[in-house]
Design a protein around this motif. Structure first.
Motif, PDB file in Angstrom:
ATOM      1  N   UNK A  81       9.609  -5.829  -8.874  1.00  0.00           N
ATOM      2  CA  UNK A  81       9.702  -5.009  -7.460  1.00  0.00           C
ATOM      3  C   UNK A  81       8.105  -4.837  -7.058  1.00  0.00           C
ATOM      4  N   UNK A  82       7.012  -4.328  -7.888  1.00  0.00           N
ATOM      5  CA  UNK A  82       5.758  -4.327  -7.184  1.00  0.00           C
ATOM      6  C   UNK A  82       5.176  -5.614  -6.700  1.00  0.00           C
ATOM      7  N   UNK A  83       5.665  -6.901  -7.477  1.00  0.00           N
ATOM      8  CA  UNK A  83       5.176  -8.091  -6.987  1.00  0.00           C
ATOM      9  C   UNK A  83       5.490  -8.400  -5.476  1.00  0.00           C
ATOM     10  N   UNK A  84       6.652  -7.685  -4.957  1.00  0.00           N
ATOM     11  CA  UNK A  84       7.148  -7.742  -3.723  1.00  0.00           C
ATOM     12  C   UNK A  84       6.505  -7.196  -2.811  1.00  0.00           C
ATOM     13  N   UNK A  85       5.645  -5.941  -3.371  1.00  0.00           N
ATOM     14  CA  UNK A  85       4.857  -5.076  -2.230  1.00  0.00           C
ATOM     15  C   UNK A  85       5.620  -3.740  -2.341  1.00  0.00           C
ATOM     16  N   UNK A  86       6.435  -3.430  -3.089  1.00  0.00           N
ATOM     17  CA  UNK A  86       7.270  -2.362  -3.347  1.00  0.00           C
ATOM     18  C   UNK A  86       7.142  -1.563  -4.608  1.00  0.00           C
ATOM     19  N   UNK A  87       7.922  -0.616  -4.735  1.00  0.00           N
ATOM     20  CA  UNK A  87       8.016   0.401  -6.106  1.00  0.00           C
ATOM     21  C   UNK A  87       9.305   0.858  -6.109  1.00  0.00           C
ATOM     22  N   UNK A  88       9.776   0.902  -7.259  1.00  0.00           N
ATOM     23  CA  UNK A  88      11.195   1.735  -7.441  1.00  0.00           C
ATOM     24  C   UNK A  88      10.977   2.920  -8.195  1.00  0.00           C
ATOM     25  N   UNK A  89      10.818   4.124  -7.191  1.00  0.00           N
ATOM     26  CA  UNK A  89      10.593   5.527  -7.708  1.00  0.00           C
ATOM     27  C   UNK A  89      11.771   6.030  -8.315  1.00  0.00           C
ATOM     28  N   UNK A 211       9.333 -14.549  -5.263  1.00  0.00           N
ATOM     29  CA  UNK A 211       8.812 -13.130  -5.353  1.00  0.00           C
ATOM     30  C   UNK A 211       7.454 -12.976  -4.939  1.00  0.00           C
ATOM     31  N   UNK A 212       6.544 -13.875  -5.676  1.00  0.00           N
ATOM     32  CA  UNK A 212       5.299 -13.935  -5.242  1.00  0.00           C
ATOM     33  C   UNK A 212       4.839 -14.341  -3.968  1.00  0.00           C
ATOM     34  N   UNK A 276      -1.612  -3.128 -15.640  1.00  0.00           N
ATOM     35  CA  UNK A 276      -1.564  -4.380 -16.403  1.00  0.00           C
ATOM     36  C   UNK A 276      -2.171  -5.446 -15.206  1.00  0.00           C
ATOM     37  N   UNK A 277      -2.485  -4.874 -13.971  1.00  0.00           N
ATOM     38  CA  UNK A 277      -3.086  -6.024 -12.940  1.00  0.00           C
ATOM     39  C   UNK A 277      -2.123  -6.399 -11.877  1.00  0.00           C
ATOM     40  N   UNK A 278      -1.123  -5.800 -11.818  1.00  0.00           N
ATOM     41  CA  UNK A 278      -0.165  -6.264 -10.630  1.00  0.00           C
ATOM     42  C   UNK A 278      -0.489  -5.229  -9.699  1.00  0.00           C
ATOM     43  N   UNK A 279      -0.681  -5.990  -8.677  1.00  0.00           N
ATOM     44  CA  UNK A 279      -1.295  -5.076  -7.192  1.00  0.00           C
ATOM     45  C   UNK A 279      -0.218  -4.392  -6.519  1.00  0.00           C
ATOM     46  N   UNK A 280      -0.566  -3.232  -6.093  1.00  0.00           N
ATOM     47  CA  UNK A 280       0.568  -2.586  -5.296  1.00  0.00           C
ATOM     48  C   UNK A 280       1.075  -3.216  -4.168  1.00  0.00           C
ATOM     49  N   UNK A 281      -0.017  -3.656  -3.374  1.00  0.00           N
ATOM     50  CA  UNK A 281       0.352  -4.626  -2.123  1.00  0.00           C
ATOM     51  C   UNK A 281       1.136  -5.819  -2.541  1.00  0.00           C
ATOM     52  N   UNK A 282       1.225  -6.333  -3.811  1.00  0.00           N
ATOM     53  CA  UNK A 282       2.186  -7.326  -3.994  1.00  0.00           C
ATOM     54  C   UNK A 282       1.448  -8.522  -3.976  1.00  0.00           C
ATOM     55  N   UNK A 283       2.052  -9.919  -4.776  1.00  0.00           N
ATOM     56  CA  UNK A 283       1.603 -11.294  -4.666  1.00  0.00           C
ATOM     57  C   UNK A 283       0.811 -11.570  -5.665  1.00  0.00           C
ATOM     58  N   UNK A 284       0.344 -10.584  -6.754  1.00  0.00           N
ATOM     59  CA  UNK A 284      -0.539 -10.943  -7.570  1.00  0.00           C
ATOM     60  C   UNK A 284      -0.314 -10.026  -8.922  1.00  0.00           C
ATOM     61  N   UNK A 285      -0.450 -10.737 -10.026  1.00  0.00           N
ATOM     62  CA  UNK A 285      -0.041  -9.768 -11.176  1.00  0.00           C
ATOM     63  C   UNK A 285       0.818 -10.611 -12.151  1.00  0.00           C
ATOM     64  N   UNK A 286       1.539 -10.159 -13.260  1.00  0.00           N
ATOM     65  CA  UNK A 286       2.304 -10.564 -14.014  1.00  0.00           C
ATOM     66  C   UNK A 286       2.758  -9.762 -14.992  1.00  0.00           C
TER      67      UNK A 286
END
Length: 341
Positions: A81-89, A211-212, A276-286
């Motif tokens: 979810x965060x990789x797409x620039x979102x979050x599931x609260x 997704x990325x 873990x390095x996944x950026x909240x704005x999305x597109x980077x991490x794993x």
């Protein structure tokens, strides 16, 4: 060829090819999340080994792994979810509601295999609602999942009359939640399988590349022919599915279905994803960094418990870790912005 991010560029309408990151500017702060987490994890193990005689035992490490199985499963979905620039609260509330539904079905005579499938289906439907509101209707992920966080939790309380549901004799559920095959706990094996499949999906499938791409630049992804709305719906459905699966493990381990279980776990999971390095704005991490962060938080929590640290201090420490995670996320987004310029 139009570039999407410094790490990814399009090669055709739907194909995506990774490229090497651009060189980093001089004087720019460099952070390697995996390396940092590995060092912190080792330091924590050394510290608690020296201060707590019961820490460095095989049984204790198995206990840490068991307790972190549910957060890790949830973190796999949250990473997507965060990789797409979102979050599931709402993931903690979905965990509780799926568990309560499973508990009610079981005490009313529904066979355990059907209960497991229906709990997972419940999680899928809860994730689908989030996905449709965010992906199809274009609503803010923060507003939607904040609303469903409260809504799903309230439904769990209403359905259970605010009380825990005792499962009694439930061999299959107890085996899934607290059983072992040899020396390996079944919850840990399930969490490992989920992580492996999640990694393969992100790194080796077209869905993972999409997704990325969506997280890197939604408009560019749309122009390249990617159906952004479907990708957004799919990641929230995946998050819900994994919440349903985690609820089966949770009720099996606790032998009860509680409407208040998982309260605040979404903060722990989001902190792990960001650390873990996944950026909240999305597109980077794993998922590699996410796994290390979940283990690090598990070791920290276990060590604090063994040392007799009160629960409210543990909550304060978790909050501080979340702030650190957001700060590191800010540094990474700033670094990526400098690299793009």
């Amino acid at each position: 060829m139009s570039k999407l991010t410094p790490q990814t560029e399009f090669a055709g309408p739907l194909g995506l090819l990774p490229t090497r990151p651009r060189p980093q500017s001089r004087g720019q702060l460099s952070l390697n999340p995996k390396l940092t987490l590995s060092v912190v994890l080792v330091l924590l193990i050394v510290f608690f080994t020296a201060s707590q005689p019961n820490f460095l035992t095989f049984d204790n490490f198995l206990n840490i792994a068991r307790l972190q199985a549910v957060p890790l499963i949830l973190a796999v979905g949250m990473t997507m979810v965060v990789l797409t620039g979102g979050a599931d609260l709402s993931v903690g509330s979905a965990l509780a509601l799926s568990g309560v539904i499973a508990g009610l079905l079981y005490v009313n005579g529904v066979p355990a295999p059907a209960v497991i499938m229906l709990a997972v289906l419940c999680g899928i439907l809860l994730g689908l609602l989030n996905g449709l509101l965010i992906g199809a209707l274009g609503m803010s992920f923060f507003v939607v999942t904040l609303g469903t966080l409260a809504g799903y939790r309230s439904l769990a309380l209403v359905a259970s009359d605010g009380a825990s549901i005792q499962l009694g004799e439930a061999p299959l559920l107890l085996t899934i939640g607290d059983g072992s095959i040899g020396i390996l706990p079944i919850p840990v094996m399930l969490a490992a399988l989920v992580t492996v499949f999640g990694h393969l999906a992100l790194s080796g499938t077209g869905w993972g590349r999409k997704i990325y791409a969506v997280g890197s630049n939604r408009e560019a992804a749309r122009l390249a022919g990617i159906r952004v709305n479907r990708v957004l719906v799919s990641v929230y459905v995946t998050s819900g599915l994994l919440a349903g699966l985690a609820s089966v493990i949770q009720i099996g381990r606790l032998t009860t279905a509680s409407p208040v279980v998982g309260t605040g776990i979404e903060l722990q999971v989001i902190a792990a994803v960001l650390l873990g390095g996944t950026i909240l704005s999305g597109g980077s991490g794993g998922l590699g960094g996410t796994v290390l962060a979940v283990l690090m938080l598990g070791v920290l929590q276990n060590g604090l418990t063994l040392s007799g640290t009160p629960d409210f201090w543990q909550g304060a420490i978790t909050g501080a870790i979340l702030i650190v995670a957001v700060f590191l996320d800010h540094l990474q987004r700033r670094r990526r912005g400098l690299a793009e310029n």
